[in-house]
Design a protein around this motif. Structure first.
Motif, PDB file in Angstrom:
ATOM      1  N   GLU A 169      65.738 -20.015  75.714  1.00 49.30           N
ATOM      2  CA  GLU A 169      64.970 -20.141  74.201  1.00 49.30           C
ATOM      3  C   GLU A 169      65.171 -21.231  73.188  1.00 49.30           C
ATOM      4  O   GLU A 169      64.231 -21.611  72.643  1.00 49.30           O
ATOM      5  CB  GLU A 169      65.359 -18.857  73.765  1.00 49.30           C
ATOM      6  N   GLN A 170      66.300 -21.505  73.012  1.00 47.94           N
ATOM      7  CA  GLN A 170      66.906 -23.005  73.173  1.00 47.94           C
ATOM      8  C   GLN A 170      66.385 -24.024  73.279  1.00 47.94           C
ATOM      9  O   GLN A 170      65.941 -24.768  72.372  1.00 47.94           O
ATOM     10  CB  GLN A 170      68.491 -22.553  73.316  1.00 47.94           C
ATOM     11  N   GLU A 183      63.289 -23.984  70.979  1.00 46.64           N
ATOM     12  CA  GLU A 183      63.536 -24.059  69.415  1.00 46.64           C
ATOM     13  C   GLU A 183      63.144 -26.033  69.493  1.00 46.64           C
ATOM     14  O   GLU A 183      62.893 -26.173  68.914  1.00 46.64           O
ATOM     15  CB  GLU A 183      64.275 -23.302  69.954  1.00 46.64           C
ATOM     16  N   LYS A 184      64.032 -26.131  70.483  1.00 47.76           N
ATOM     17  CA  LYS A 184      64.694 -28.180  70.426  1.00 47.76           C
ATOM     18  C   LYS A 184      62.939 -28.392  70.898  1.00 47.76           C
ATOM     19  O   LYS A 184      62.575 -29.806  70.297  1.00 47.76           O
ATOM     20  CB  LYS A 184      65.066 -28.384  71.217  1.00 47.76           C
ATOM     21  N   GLY A 240      59.791 -27.250  69.961  1.00 47.56           N
ATOM     22  CA  GLY A 240      59.436 -27.336  68.989  1.00 47.56           C
ATOM     23  C   GLY A 240      59.093 -27.911  68.130  1.00 47.56           C
ATOM     24  O   GLY A 240      58.216 -27.767  67.291  1.00 47.56           O
ATOM     25  N   ALA A 241      61.032 -28.368  67.189  1.00 51.52           N
ATOM     26  CA  ALA A 241      61.303 -29.659  66.837  1.00 51.52           C
ATOM     27  C   ALA A 241      60.333 -30.230  66.498  1.00 51.52           C
ATOM     28  O   ALA A 241      60.580 -31.013  65.904  1.00 51.52           O
ATOM     29  CB  ALA A 241      61.955 -29.463  65.854  1.00 51.52           C
ATOM     30  N   ARG A 288      58.701 -18.346  73.300  1.00 52.27           N
ATOM     31  CA  ARG A 288      59.786 -17.458  71.760  1.00 52.27           C
ATOM     32  C   ARG A 288      60.206 -18.787  71.598  1.00 52.27           C
ATOM     33  O   ARG A 288      60.468 -18.680  69.780  1.00 52.27           O
ATOM     34  CB  ARG A 288      60.676 -16.713  72.432  1.00 52.27           C
ATOM     35  N   GLY A 289      61.167 -20.090  71.686  1.00 45.48           N
ATOM     36  CA  GLY A 289      61.490 -20.442  70.996  1.00 45.48           C
ATOM     37  C   GLY A 289      60.792 -21.579  70.313  1.00 45.48           C
ATOM     38  O   GLY A 289      60.993 -22.121  69.262  1.00 45.48           O
ATOM     39  N   ARG A 312      59.913 -19.964  67.105  1.00 39.83           N
ATOM     40  CA  ARG A 312      60.753 -19.693  66.891  1.00 39.83           C
ATOM     41  C   ARG A 312      61.035 -20.635  65.199  1.00 39.83           C
ATOM     42  O   ARG A 312      61.624 -20.725  63.994  1.00 39.83           O
ATOM     43  CB  ARG A 312      62.312 -19.037  66.675  1.00 39.83           C
ATOM     44  N   ALA A 313      60.973 -22.681  66.363  1.00 40.94           N
ATOM     45  CA  ALA A 313      60.821 -23.324  65.375  1.00 40.94           C
ATOM     46  C   ALA A 313      59.610 -23.720  64.508  1.00 40.94           C
ATOM     47  O   ALA A 313      59.791 -24.471  63.792  1.00 40.94           O
ATOM     48  CB  ALA A 313      60.959 -24.730  66.739  1.00 40.94           C
ATOM     49  N   GLU A 358      59.174 -15.686  64.505  1.00 42.36           N
ATOM     50  CA  GLU A 358      60.796 -14.555  64.201  1.00 42.36           C
ATOM     51  C   GLU A 358      61.058 -14.121  65.441  1.00 42.36           C
ATOM     52  O   GLU A 358      61.281 -13.390  65.888  1.00 42.36           O
ATOM     53  CB  GLU A 358      61.609 -14.367  63.585  1.00 42.36           C
TER      54      GLU A 358
END
Length: 140
Positions: free
Chosen positions: A13-14, A17-18, A20-21, A44-45, A48-49, A53
């Motif tokens: 997930e992290q 998110e990375k 996604g950013a 999901r990650g 979240r970015a 949520e």
């Protein structure tokens, strides 16, 4: 090409998110990998970015889930798509360029994936260890 190892669902997930950013908001991400590889956790990650949520789940039966956040995310599952007619009925081509498109089971629609897509292959190395091989225009 970049290879990244994750050792848990949380790390997967992290990583999402990375990535996604680093997205602008109109990319196509083609995910490759079998059942249980972590495609939905990765998605999901990414969501979240962009401020989404909760509510990210596999679109297996819906074919596409839409998540409203700071950018719209269209999360496709192409597992049951077996023909061009099936693909057209999902509205897939209408969504390109109108948000982030994340495709699970991209191998089933390989000929329809844009050349500019970010391709992410997920391979199981151990029970919870995954190798992500990322090709395409994304700065990590």
């Amino acid at each position: 090409m970049v290879e990244i190892i994750t050792k848990s669902v949380e790390e997967t997930e992290q990583l999402g998110e990375k990535i996604g950013a680093a997205l602008k908001g109109d990319e196509v991400l083609a995910l490759y990998g079998g059942l249980g590889m972590g495609k939905t956790a990765f998605t999901r990650g990414i969501a979240r970015a962009f401020g989404c949520e909760d509510g990210v789940s596999s679109p297996t039966f819906a074919i596409v889930n839409e998540y409203e956040a700071s950018k719209t995310i269209y999360h496709y599952d192409m597992y049951r798509v077996t023909s061009w007619d099936d693909l057209y009925s999902t509205g897939f081509f209408d969504y390109i360029g109108n948000g982030i498109i994340i495709i699970e089971w991209s191998e089933n629609i390989e000929n329809a994936i844009p050349d500019t897509a970010i391709r992410i292959n997920i391979e199981r190395l151990d029970d919870s260890v995954r190798k992500f091989t990322i090709e395409g225009d994304v700065d990590l």
